[in-house]
Design an enzyme around this catalytic site. Structure first.
Site, PDB file in Angstrom:
ATOM      1  N   SER A 233      53.709  43.887  43.585  1.00 27.93           N
ATOM      2  CA  SER A 233      53.345  44.375  44.912  1.00 27.93           C
ATOM      3  C   SER A 233      53.430  45.908  44.956  1.00 27.93           C
ATOM      4  O   SER A 233      52.724  46.584  44.206  1.00 27.93           O
ATOM      5  CB  SER A 233      54.254  43.703  45.950  1.00 27.93           C
ATOM      6  OG  SER A 233      53.724  43.840  47.238  1.00 27.93           O
ATOM      7  N   ASP A 450      45.961  35.779  47.777  1.00 23.09           N
ATOM      8  CA  ASP A 450      47.129  36.601  48.105  1.00 23.09           C
ATOM      9  C   ASP A 450      46.923  37.263  49.468  1.00 23.09           C
ATOM     10  O   ASP A 450      45.999  38.058  49.638  1.00 23.09           O
ATOM     11  CB  ASP A 450      47.323  37.669  47.025  1.00 23.09           C
ATOM     12  CG  ASP A 450      48.640  38.419  47.160  1.00 23.09           C
ATOM     13  OD1 ASP A 450      49.133  38.564  48.287  1.00 23.09           O
ATOM     14  OD2 ASP A 450      49.159  38.885  46.127  1.00 23.09           O
ATOM     15  N   HIS A 477      51.686  35.205  47.013  1.00 22.18           N
ATOM     16  CA  HIS A 477      51.789  36.632  46.726  1.00 22.18           C
ATOM     17  C   HIS A 477      52.454  36.808  45.365  1.00 22.18           C
ATOM     18  O   HIS A 477      53.630  36.529  45.206  1.00 22.18           O
ATOM     19  CB  HIS A 477      52.614  37.317  47.813  1.00 22.18           C
ATOM     20  CG  HIS A 477      52.814  38.785  47.601  1.00 22.18           C
ATOM     21  ND1 HIS A 477      51.776  39.632  47.264  1.00 22.18           N
ATOM     22  CD2 HIS A 477      53.927  39.572  47.667  1.00 22.18           C
ATOM     23  CE1 HIS A 477      52.249  40.875  47.147  1.00 22.18           C
ATOM     24  NE2 HIS A 477      53.538  40.848  47.379  1.00 22.18           N
TER      25      HIS A 477
END
Length: 507
Positions: A233, A450, A477
């Protein structure tokens, strides 16, 4: 700088493997001097060659997650020193927390695998400890020391970002901020308190630009000539910043759940609204035959009811924003869909306990009512990383573009300025196409469903870095080391054997 000079003396004397008492404790620690390794920028020799004192981690945990994970078997912790301001490395040093779990294999240790779990604001120390327990005897654990660090301003690392007290954060959550004036007053108050309680010099030096330089200090102190890195991320943004600053210092880099380095913050918000909306549709499709709350109309009714009559949970009001937060939290993974189903069905029956629990967890509120600081760090770091929007006219198109999404219905977006518009220091980064001459081929992983880092961002990052894209078909995710054999095999082969896929592929 005094402590850093002591570390230099230890390095010069060649001290290694000794036992010393860690300052401020009665606990002995093991001193290791493995640096300097690789290129050392002028003026930073003291930091690149410093000794690390490894000791038990238990006493370092602040949050509930940290206290639980730091007690895991095999973990050891140290503090690494870096300059607060790299423009003045001799002025003031700060300490960053580092956690290590040594490679489990008796032979074939490659080096350190440095992990960042995202956020910004999430603890890399907690992530490394939890990941090590999940991986057990995997090839990755056998080949690498798993290393997580708390970036500056996060977890146990300095400088400590202090903006609102837990009571003040709770008070903000209990207000239904439905006007531009009220939201901007809250934003300005937050920024002002950050400046007053943390300090402007500290706030000016907590961004990704500086954390990337910290990572190179850590690489050297750990004794690695080159960095092997796994970023999830926001960690992909940090990895990209490191690749730009030190492209030839990278051995291997896996970037999972990409942040598009060229996208503005405003563009990113629009994409996230739409991605979460698509994820909500997939959840509702799954819910059709089994959930009491199974349509958008059902959800809208819950929100409308809360607007008119907020539900009480332990003396706290549950507002529409808490429903949004609960939904967003659960859409990060299909595994959380049954939890969301239970929470929404209970809310439809008048019990908001589970919804509030999801909202509290996502916002870092513990059972004791204290907030862990992750959301504060996220805002502070973001405000240093991105150019602020100070013109409300730029926000009007955003409001138009997200209309029709459920998030916009439940919490109507307003053209109000956020805390970054009132931030007391300038940003240190801007969206741009990264320039990484000499960088090895990175592996970028992007998940088709996602909601937090939309798939196309991974495509863009792979193109920008000259990387190989692994597309994972799923609703979650990030994907690596989360149980998919195809993704895990590609990542393991790349990190351990430097085996780069010959083409972009789909798992």
């Amino acid at each position: 700088m005094r402590r850093a000079l002591v570390l230099v003396l230890l390095a010069v004397l060649g001290v290694s493997g000794c036992t010393a008492v860690v300052p401020g404790t009665a606990e002995p620690g093991k001193i290791e001097v493995k640096g300097p390794k690789g290129p050392v920028p002028a003026g930073l020799e003291a930091f690149y060659g410093q000794a690390l004192v490894w000791r038990d981690c238990k006493a370092l945990g602040r949050s509930a997650a940290a206290k639980a994970s730091f007690g895991r078997r095999g973990t050891e912790c140290a503090m690494v020193e870096v300059p607060l301001d790299y423009a003045e490395p001799g002025a003031r040093a700060i300490s960053l927390g580092v956690l290590r779990v040594r490679a489990s294999g008796e032979h074939g240790r490659i080096g350190s695998l440095v992990i960042n779990p995202g956020g910004p604001g999430q603890s890399g120390m907690v992530a490394a400890a939890m990941l090590s327990s999940r991986l057990s005897d995997s090839p990755l654990r056998q080949s690498f020391d798993l290393v997580g660090f708390d970036p500056r301003g996060v977890g146990i690392s300095e400088p400590r970002i202090t903006c609102l007290t837990s009571a003040e954060q709770e008070a903000v959550r209990q207000v239904d901020a439905s006007t531009v004036e009220l939201r901007e007053a809250q934003a300005a108050d937050f920024a002002g308190k950050c400046a007053e309680r943390t300090g402007t010099r500290e706030l000016a030096n907590i961004g990704t630009r500086d954390v990337a330089r910290d990572m190179d200090v850590l690489r050297s102190a750990l004794g690695d000539d080159q960095l092997t890195y796994l970023g999830y991320s926001y960690g992909t943004r940090l990895g990209t910043a490191y690749a730009e600053a030190f492209p030839r210092n990278v051995r291997a880099m896996v970037l999972d759940g990409a942040v598009d380095p060229e996208a503005s913050l405003v563009d990113g918000v629009v994409l996230q609204y739409k991605a979460f909306d698509a994820a909500l549709d997939r959840y509702l499709d799954w819910c059709t035959d089994q959930c009491a709350v199974s349509t958008r109309d059902d959800l809208k009714q819950l929100v409308d009811d809360l607007r008119q009559d907020p539900v009480d949970v332990g003396g706290r009001r549950v507002l529409p924003e808490d429903v949004i937060t609960a939904i967003v939290a659960a859409l990060y993974s299909e595994d959380a869909w049954p939890v969301l189903e239970s929470a929404l069905d209970a809310l439809s029956a008048g019990d908001a306990t589970e919804v509030m629990g999801l909202s509290d967890t996502y916002q870092g509120r513990g059972q004791d009512g204290e907030y862990d600081g992750a959301s504060t760090a996220l805002t502070a770091i973001r405000c240093v990383d991105d150019p602020p929007v100070r013109d409300r006219a730029r926000l009007a198109p955003v409001v138009d573009q997200v209309k029709g999404t459920f998030l916009a219905y439940a919490q109507p977006p307003l053209p109000s300025l956020d805390a970054c518009a009132f931030w007391p220091v300038p940003n240190t980064s801007t969206p741009h196409k990264p320039n990484t001459p000499g960088l090895v081929t990175p592996v970028v992983i992007s998940t088709t469903g996602d909601p937090a880092t939309p798939y196309q961002a991974g495509v863009q990052l792979a193109e920008d870095l000259g990387g190989v894209l692994v597309s994972f078909q799923g609703n979650q995710h990030t994907a690596y080391l989360q149980g998919d054999p195809c993704v895990d095999q590609v990542g393991d082969d790349y990190l351990i054997q430097a085996k780069v896929p010959t083409t972009w592929l789909t798992c």
